[in-house]
Structures are given as structure tokens and as C-alpha cells.
Design a protein around this motif. Structure first.
Motif, PDB file in Angstrom:
ATOM      1  N   SER A  75       7.965  -1.650 -11.139  1.00 16.36           N
ATOM      2  CA  SER A  75       8.216  -2.523  -9.994  1.00 16.36           C
ATOM      3  C   SER A  75       7.564  -3.876 -10.259  1.00 16.36           C
ATOM      4  O   SER A  75       6.544  -3.969 -10.955  1.00 16.36           O
ATOM      5  N   ASN A  76       8.131  -4.909  -9.709  1.00 16.12           N
ATOM      6  CA  ASN A  76       7.730  -6.273 -10.063  1.00 16.12           C
ATOM      7  C   ASN A  76       6.303  -6.610  -9.644  1.00 16.12           C
ATOM      8  O   ASN A  76       5.764  -6.080  -8.678  1.00 16.12           O
ATOM      9  N   THR A  77       5.727  -7.524 -10.370  1.00 17.73           N
ATOM     10  CA  THR A  77       4.392  -8.055 -10.125  1.00 17.73           C
ATOM     11  C   THR A  77       4.276  -8.702  -8.747  1.00 17.73           C
ATOM     12  O   THR A  77       5.224  -9.330  -8.279  1.00 17.73           O
ATOM     13  N   LEU A  78       3.098  -8.573  -8.152  1.00 16.54           N
ATOM     14  CA  LEU A  78       2.802  -9.268  -6.892  1.00 16.54           C
ATOM     15  C   LEU A  78       2.967 -10.777  -7.091  1.00 16.54           C
ATOM     16  O   LEU A  78       2.513 -11.332  -8.092  1.00 16.54           O
ATOM     17  N   ALA A  79       3.603 -11.444  -6.119  1.00 14.90           N
ATOM     18  CA  ALA A  79       3.880 -12.882  -6.257  1.00 14.90           C
ATOM     19  C   ALA A  79       2.587 -13.696  -6.254  1.00 14.90           C
ATOM     20  O   ALA A  79       1.650 -13.375  -5.523  1.00 14.90           O
ATOM     21  N   PRO A  80       2.550 -14.752  -7.063  1.00 15.95           N
ATOM     22  CA  PRO A  80       1.351 -15.592  -7.144  1.00 15.95           C
ATOM     23  C   PRO A  80       0.864 -16.099  -5.784  1.00 15.95           C
ATOM     24  O   PRO A  80      -0.352 -16.140  -5.534  1.00 15.95           O
ATOM     25  N   TYR A 129      -3.935   4.892 -13.914  1.00 13.80           N
ATOM     26  CA  TYR A 129      -2.803   4.369 -13.131  1.00 13.80           C
ATOM     27  C   TYR A 129      -2.060   3.264 -13.891  1.00 13.80           C
ATOM     28  O   TYR A 129      -0.849   3.169 -13.825  1.00 13.80           O
ATOM     29  N   ARG A 130      -2.802   2.425 -14.619  1.00 10.95           N
ATOM     30  CA  ARG A 130      -2.106   1.369 -15.378  1.00 10.95           C
ATOM     31  C   ARG A 130      -1.171   1.965 -16.443  1.00 10.95           C
ATOM     32  O   ARG A 130      -0.161   1.375 -16.808  1.00 10.95           O
ATOM     33  N   GLN A 131      -1.565   3.152 -16.953  1.00 14.07           N
ATOM     34  CA  GLN A 131      -0.736   3.807 -17.967  1.00 14.07           C
ATOM     35  C   GLN A 131       0.416   4.606 -17.373  1.00 14.07           C
ATOM     36  O   GLN A 131       1.482   4.712 -17.967  1.00 14.07           O
ATOM     37  N   TYR A 139       3.831   1.084 -10.385  1.00  8.24           N
ATOM     38  CA  TYR A 139       3.220  -0.037 -11.110  1.00  8.24           C
ATOM     39  C   TYR A 139       4.042  -0.386 -12.343  1.00  8.24           C
ATOM     40  O   TYR A 139       4.309  -1.548 -12.625  1.00  8.24           O
ATOM     41  N   LEU A 140       4.475   0.654 -13.047  1.00  6.92           N
ATOM     42  CA  LEU A 140       5.194   0.445 -14.311  1.00  6.92           C
ATOM     43  C   LEU A 140       6.624  -0.043 -14.105  1.00  6.92           C
ATOM     44  O   LEU A 140       7.190  -0.692 -14.976  1.00  6.92           O
ATOM     45  N   CYS A 170       0.836  -1.199   0.000  1.00  8.79           N
ATOM     46  CA  CYS A 170       0.000   0.000   0.000  1.00  8.79           C
ATOM     47  C   CYS A 170       0.872   1.251   0.000  1.00  8.79           C
ATOM     48  O   CYS A 170       0.463   2.306  -0.473  1.00  8.79           O
ATOM     49  N   PHE A 171       2.092   1.120   0.533  1.00  8.06           N
ATOM     50  CA  PHE A 171       3.031   2.253   0.442  1.00  8.06           C
ATOM     51  C   PHE A 171       3.214   2.637  -1.029  1.00  8.06           C
ATOM     52  O   PHE A 171       3.160   3.816  -1.399  1.00  8.06           O
ATOM     53  N   ASP A 172       3.393   1.633  -1.872  1.00 10.14           N
ATOM     54  CA  ASP A 172       3.526   1.878  -3.310  1.00 10.14           C
ATOM     55  C   ASP A 172       2.224   2.414  -3.913  1.00 10.14           C
ATOM     56  O   ASP A 172       2.257   3.262  -4.807  1.00 10.14           O
TER      57      ASP A 172
END
Ligand SMILES: *Cc1c(COP(=O)(O)O)cnc(C)c1O
Length: 395
Positions: free
Chosen positions: A271-276, A261-263, A268-269, A110-112
Motif C-alpha cells: 500500500s502506498n506511502t503516507l503523503a508528505p 513488520y517492515r519485512q 505496509y508492503l 490505524c485500520f491498516d
């Protein structure tokens, strides 16, 4: 490092220790839970954000393990390159449907999410109006934007209105607040905030990190508790507290904003994806919350019970209706001493002092969990009373 800098840093760190402001990290030698092992001793834990007691829940652990088996350990990519799995879309949809929003975007924390919240939406011609007690991550997020910054005294609706009047000339305005204030445990006046936002045509963003999962009649947080669902434009929250406690966060809200935000959101752009495993675990949390009301009710029952007993024992508490109970000590060194004496009694709590709270307002923040039993709560109050008397904090 040259000798001058080494000397300066040593002196600074020593001065923190002298003022009782130096934070010692105690090592836990067990999984997180109501009872943990600290320096070889079992202690009752009253300082985790584990409001629903799900951090060590077998169902969550197994769901996370299954997700890892099915989707792998990690994506080695950001979302827009090759880091989006079906699982990530499922979690975004599940959060949107839980929070009753149009869309959701995941972050590593949430910091991010708060670092992403302002900069893409608000520029020089805009204004951000912020409660003075907002979380550090909101403050840092605001700093990343070029928008004008206005602050209002904590939950002071008169000052908020004054700030809205002052900023009439701005192109866009956003009011941002914690849903539950982490150091005092009180809930933002969201109904009045939304009224003012509508009157002055401002957006509202709520960081519900300390509420999502346990507050409100379905655990939808302060927004549900205050009856303002559908009136808040942006919600940020964490999966690192009530919702399993691993890590990860999100922004949820209007589809257009989430698309923006996705753009454009840099955390988000870049930093790595949340782990599965975290996606799978969090999906399971949401699944449990949609079918089981008991956990949430137990959290609130425990919080009310503890609060009543502590008041009866004569402690000075900040009034609130959440699972955060701030026991005021004021003096920084005394707060540290109280916490360390309580630990010797088998009660693990932490003294909070500057810069986490304003100088001269040191406190013990007690956090209740659905996993605490009545006997746990009785033991905690009894330890507070014994040590509190010995230190002259209560009679
Ligand atoms: C804990 C907290 C955060 C940070 O959440 P993480 O997911 O741990 O980064 C952000 N905002 C508020 C209000 C919080 O309490």
C-alpha cells in the motif's frame, strides 16, 4: 446486476431505515472545527475525534503546506520500493521518542496498522486474546491471522486470566485491547493486563487511537495514564484523531517486532506511502505537544465539566475519565431522533446504534475538544436538557 439482487438490496436497505439503523451522512460545508456549517446552518460540533482542536489549526496547515512544497505531493510508491523519504524516517523517530518506544512503522491508517499487527507474528500454534469490545479494525486484523482466537468479557480480568490459562500450550500469546474504548469512553485496565501478561508470559498490544495526544500527563495516552510505559510490547495508533485528524497510523514498539513488520506486514508492503503533507503536519503536532500542555489539560477540563453538568441534568452516562461521554438512550430510533432534534438546536452529535454498538444499547456519543468554550458546553447541556425533557428521557 440482476433484478433479484436489486430487489434484495432495496429490501435490506429499506429494513435498515425502518429500524432506525440507516446511517445518513450529513454534509459539512466548512472546515472541521468547534463550529461547522451543516446544511447551511452553523452548529457546534460535539462528534469529531478532534480532541485537541488541531484539525483546523493554522500551525499544522502551514507545516503540511511546507512539507508539500519541500517533499512533493505524493511518492507513487510503497515504502520499500522508492517511497521512503527523510521525512518518513523523521516522523517514525519522533513518534518513537514521543511514545518512548524503540521504533515505529507508518501505515496509511490505524485500520491498516491493525490489519498488519497479527498475521506476521502469530500463526496456527499461537493465540490472540481480545477484549470483546475491541475496535472493528482489531477484530478484522485478528481474522487475518491463523492464530487461535480467544475473547474475554469487556475488561473482565478474571476471564482474561482464564483465557491465559486455557492457552498455556500455545507457542506465543498476545493480549490485545483498545486503550480507550471508543463507544463507552472507558480506559482499559492496563496495569492489571500487564501484570497478567507478565505472569503468563504473553505479549501486550494496545490500540491507543482514542487516547494518543490528549490522555496522560504528557498526552502519551492510556499507557501513560495507567503508568505502564515500557510494559506494552506493541502500540497502534492513528494520526486521524487528536493528532491533527488528517489520516495515517502506526505500530510502535520493540525494534525486532517493527523490523518484522517492515519485512512481512502486507498493508505496509502493498500500500502506498503516507503523503508528505501528513508527515509534516503530524511532526508539527508532536512538536506542539512536547512544548504545550495547555491543550491537553483543556480537553480534560472540558470533558469533566460537560460530564458533571449532564449528570446533574439527570442523563444516564457511562462512567469514564476520557473526552468521550456516552449518553445512553438504549432505543435505536430514539437515539436517532434525539440527535436530529439536537442538530435543530445547533448541537451536532450522532446517535450510535447496531452494528457499531450492541443492539438495545443505542446512545449519543459526545466528544469534547480543547477548542470548546464554557459557553459551548453550556449550550450543549441546555439543548440536551430541553430535547431530553420533550422526549421523556429526563425529568
Ligand atoms: C479510529 C480507530 C481506528 C482507525 O483509525 P484510522 O486511522 O482512522 O484508520 C483504529 N482503532 C481504534 C481503536 C480507533 O478508534
Amino acid at each position: 446486476m440482476n433484478e433479484t439482487l436489486q430487489k434484495e438490496l432495496t429490501e435490506f436497505l429499506e429494513s435498515l431505515k425502518k429500524e432506525g439503523l440507516y446511517k445518513e451522512e450529513r454534509i459539512i460545508q466548512s472546515p472541521q472545527g468547534r463550529e461547522i456549517t451543516v446544511t447551511g446552518e452553523p452548529v457546534l460540533n460535539f462528534c469529531a475525534n478532534n480532541y485537541l482542536g488541531l484539525s483546523g489549526d493554522r500551525r499544522i496547515i502551514e507545516a503540511a503546506q511546507r512539507a508539500m512544497d519541500e517533499w512533493g505531493y505524493g511518492l507513487s510508491s510503497v515504502r520499500f520500493i522508492c517511497g521512503t523519504q527523510t521525512l518518513h524516517k523523521q516522523l517514525e523517530q519522533a513518534i518513537s521518542s514521543f511514545l518512548k518506544t524503540e521504533d515505529t512503522i507508518l501505515f496509511s491508517s490505524c485500520f491498516d496498522a491493525n490489519a498488519a499487527l497479527f498475521e506476521p507474528l502469530l500463526g496456527q500454534e499461537d493465540a490472540i486474546i481480545s477484549d470483546e469490545l475491541n475496535h472493528a479494525s482489531i477484530i478484522d486484523g485478528v481474522r487475518l491471522s491463523k492464530a487461535k482466537r480467544l475473547r474475554y468479557r469487556h475488561s473482565d480480568m478474571g476471564e482474561l486470566e482464564a483465557r491465559l490459562k486455557e492457552s498455556q500450550e500455545s507457542r506465543r500469546r498476545l493480549i490485545v485491547t483498545d486503550g480507550v474504548f471508543s463507544m463507552d469512553g472507558d480506559v482499559a485496565k492496563l496495569s492489571q493486563i500487564c501484570d497478567l501478561a507478565e505472569r503468563y508470559d504473553a505479549l501486550v498490544a494496545v490500540d491507543d487511537s482514542h487516547a494518543t495526544g490528549y490522555l496522560g500527563s504528557h498526552g502519551r495516552g492510556s499507557i501513560e495514564l495507567c503508568g505502564v510505559e515500557g510494559r506494552v510490547d506493541l502500540i497502534t495508533t492513528t494520526f486521524g484523531k487528536a493528532c491533527g485528524g488528517a489520516s495515517g497510523g502506526c505500530i510502535s514498539g520493540h525494534k525486532l517486532l517493527i523490523d518484522l513488520y517492515r519485512q512481512r506486514a502486507r498493508p505496509y508492503l502493498f500500500s502506498n506511502t503516507l503523503a508528505p503533507a501528513i508527515c509534516g503536519g503530524t511532526l508539527k503536532v508532536l512538536d506542539i505537544l512536547s512544548s504545550d500542555d495547555e491543550l491537553r489539560k483543556q480537553t480534560m477540563k472540558n470533558a469533566r465539566h460537560f460530564r458533571t453538568l449532564m449528570q446533574d441534568a439527570g442523563f444516564d452516562l457511562i462512567p469514564a475519565e476520557t473526552a468521550i461521554v456516552a449518553v445512553m438512550v438504549y432505543d435505536e430510533a430514539k437515539a436517532v431522533e434525539l440527535a436530529s432534534r439536537l442538530l435543530k438546536e445547533g448541537i451536532y452529535v450522532i446517535g450510535f446504534s447496531y452494528p457499531v454498538v450492541p443492539k438495545g444499547t443505542a446512545r449519543i456519543r459526545v466528544q469534547l475538544s480543547a477548542s470548546h468554550t464554557d459557553a459551548d458546553i453550556a449550550r450543549a447541556v441546555s439543548a440536551f436538557t430541553t430535547v431530553g425533557k420533550a422526549m421523556g428521557l429526563v425529568n
